[in-house]
Design an enzyme around this catalytic site. Sequence first.
Site, PDB file in Angstrom:
ATOM      1  N   LEU A  84      36.503  42.869  28.392  1.00  0.00           N
ATOM      2  CA  LEU A  84      35.245  42.169  28.625  1.00  0.00           C
ATOM      3  C   LEU A  84      34.122  42.942  27.940  1.00  0.00           C
ATOM      4  O   LEU A  84      33.777  44.050  28.348  1.00  0.00           O
ATOM      5  CB  LEU A  84      34.979  42.052  30.129  1.00  0.00           C
ATOM      6  CG  LEU A  84      36.117  41.423  30.955  1.00  0.00           C
ATOM      7  CD1 LEU A  84      35.716  41.319  32.414  1.00  0.00           C
ATOM      8  CD2 LEU A  84      36.513  40.056  30.403  1.00  0.00           C
ATOM      9  N   ALA A 135      31.073  41.241  26.512  1.00  0.00           N
ATOM     10  CA  ALA A 135      29.929  40.370  26.210  1.00  0.00           C
ATOM     11  C   ALA A 135      28.648  40.819  26.890  1.00  0.00           C
ATOM     12  O   ALA A 135      27.582  40.266  26.615  1.00  0.00           O
ATOM     13  CB  ALA A 135      30.243  38.935  26.624  1.00  0.00           C
ATOM     14  N   ARG A 181      20.397  47.525  31.174  1.00  0.00           N
ATOM     15  CA  ARG A 181      20.051  48.817  31.780  1.00  0.00           C
ATOM     16  C   ARG A 181      20.115  49.968  30.776  1.00  0.00           C
ATOM     17  O   ARG A 181      19.602  51.054  31.045  1.00  0.00           O
ATOM     18  CB  ARG A 181      20.991  49.102  32.955  1.00  0.00           C
ATOM     19  CG  ARG A 181      20.661  48.301  34.204  1.00  0.00           C
ATOM     20  CD  ARG A 181      21.677  48.528  35.298  1.00  0.00           C
ATOM     21  NE  ARG A 181      22.953  47.886  35.004  1.00  0.00           N
ATOM     22  CZ  ARG A 181      24.019  47.952  35.800  1.00  0.00           C
ATOM     23  NH1 ARG A 181      23.961  48.641  36.919  1.00  0.00           N
ATOM     24  NH2 ARG A 181      25.132  47.328  35.473  1.00  0.00           N
ATOM     25  N   GLN A 195      31.596  34.211  24.570  1.00  0.00           N
ATOM     26  CA  GLN A 195      30.903  33.838  25.799  1.00  0.00           C
ATOM     27  C   GLN A 195      29.434  33.622  25.468  1.00  0.00           C
ATOM     28  O   GLN A 195      28.722  34.556  25.089  1.00  0.00           O
ATOM     29  CB  GLN A 195      31.037  34.928  26.864  1.00  0.00           C
ATOM     30  CG  GLN A 195      30.292  34.596  28.148  1.00  0.00           C
ATOM     31  CD  GLN A 195      30.331  35.722  29.171  1.00  0.00           C
ATOM     32  OE1 GLN A 195      31.011  36.729  28.974  1.00  0.00           O
ATOM     33  NE2 GLN A 195      29.593  35.570  30.251  1.00  0.00           N
ATOM     34  N   SER A 221      37.071  46.627  31.328  1.00  0.00           N
ATOM     35  CA  SER A 221      35.671  46.547  30.928  1.00  0.00           C
ATOM     36  C   SER A 221      35.488  47.285  29.608  1.00  0.00           C
ATOM     37  O   SER A 221      36.180  48.282  29.337  1.00  0.00           O
ATOM     38  CB  SER A 221      34.769  47.169  32.003  1.00  0.00           C
ATOM     39  OG  SER A 221      34.892  46.455  33.214  1.00  0.00           O
ATOM     40  N   GLY A 222      34.533  46.820  28.820  1.00  0.00           N
ATOM     41  CA  GLY A 222      34.295  47.448  27.514  1.00  0.00           C
ATOM     42  C   GLY A 222      33.442  48.687  27.570  1.00  0.00           C
ATOM     43  O   GLY A 222      33.057  49.212  26.522  1.00  0.00           O
ATOM     44  N   LYS A 246      26.233  66.733  -6.579  1.00  0.00           N
ATOM     45  CA  LYS A 246      26.396  65.297  -6.349  1.00  0.00           C
ATOM     46  C   LYS A 246      27.280  64.708  -7.449  1.00  0.00           C
ATOM     47  O   LYS A 246      27.054  64.923  -8.641  1.00  0.00           O
ATOM     48  CB  LYS A 246      25.025  64.624  -6.329  1.00  0.00           C
ATOM     49  CG  LYS A 246      25.049  63.101  -6.351  1.00  0.00           C
ATOM     50  CD  LYS A 246      24.562  62.603  -7.689  1.00  0.00           C
ATOM     51  CE  LYS A 246      24.611  61.086  -7.752  1.00  0.00           C
ATOM     52  NZ  LYS A 246      24.312  60.596  -9.122  1.00  0.00           N
TER      53      LYS A 246
END
Length: 460
Positions: free
Chosen positions: A7, A9, A14, A72, A103-104, A352
């Site tokens: 999940l 989405a 917060r 979603q 949960s993500g 470089k």
Amino acid sequence: MIVSVILAAGEGKRMKSSFSKVSTKILNKPMISYIFSAAKNSGSDKICIVAGENKAYLEDLFKGEDVEFLHQEVGPGLPYGTAYAANLASPFIDDCDQVLVLSGDIPLIRAETLSKFIEFHKNGGFDTSLITAEKENPFGYGRIVKDENNVLKKIVEQRDASPEELQIREFNPGIYIFRGDLFKKHLKEIGTDNDQNEYYITDMIEILSSNGKKIGVYKTCDNIQVEGVNSKDQLFHLEMELRKRVNVDFMKEGVLLRGEDIFIEPGVKIGRDTEIFSGARILGNTSIGERCLITGDSYIKDSIIEDDVVIKSSYIEQSRVEKGSDMGPFAHLRPNSHLKEKVHLGNFVEVKNSTIGKGTKAGHLAYVGDADLGENINIGCGAIFVNYDGKNKHRAIVEDGCFIGSNANIVAPLKLAKNSFIAAGSTVTTDVEDGDLFINRAESRHIKKWVYRKNLKEEK
């Protein structure tokens, strides 16, 4: 078949950020990448990610992976909640599947923990199982409510809990396994009779319990693995724990780390007896050999460092340093630079898109850009490779044994043949032949008493 549903989405309000919460980086990797890796390595056969407005970002992040992305929609008037999000995966789940819901935002979860959880669920013959943990004040988490026989009855979210239920220390981190047929059937029965008017997946536990289903509770003692991220201070706390975990794993393999603030991204490779001091940051697809020394504010990303290399307070990006070379303090390898064996770069030397041959030295204050340098070359203080004409970049070739004096300008394109000698202060715009001395200086003038004749100062 094990189907993992992640999940991802949530908008993460917060977090006080304009970015998706699961895209927030921890040890330089998006938070969700840790959950995805744990699910993939736990024995999952299929992974579904429920995305919101971050769907395009997640599709790009996991490009090439075998993932189903579900969208979603979010916004005023639209349904919210973990149950609603999880139910979007139902079309991809068969009745005989076992559905692992994650949960993500739990970046410290380990694949081994999920594997043991799946094994516990299968061996116990449970219809559904969940991971729980316990701590003194599980603020923000749903509480595990059991009956007098210690049998799980339901999960109550903090917002909806009574004062007595808020005293419960066992909490729900949000990791479940459901039987596929039960997952698809009962998610649709969940309502929004709660403080936030959302569809809570936690309500599944009470539904299944009331239907006499067998529920397994897998209690972990390692709370840090199941802690979520809802604020920047929680992110900081978990990153410190993850940093410690990663660094301890390196030390177990023979790397010597001398400081708590060493930042090493998971996936970096480091050989034994390499010594790394405080302040070092090592990121991306980086490989470091054995017996190296890395000190100070060193930053290494997407680079190959071979054995016995010394790096002091220097930056290295997308480059290669061969064995026995040393650089710094305050040297900088920009992308596509290659130092061969026993090269020395001193203070404030920048390279470089160049190759520098074995034994070549640039002691301080030099710039080497778009150049191919041979072996045993001396580059003096203040020497500059002038590679840009305002429109195009050009390359310089410097063969073995050349000497480039201090404050020389090497204006590409050109070739300095072997053993040529460039005098200090010269600006070189043409090729120099084998063994030649090149001097290019304006005629000097020494005018007596000029300052006093111009009344700039009074002669005494």
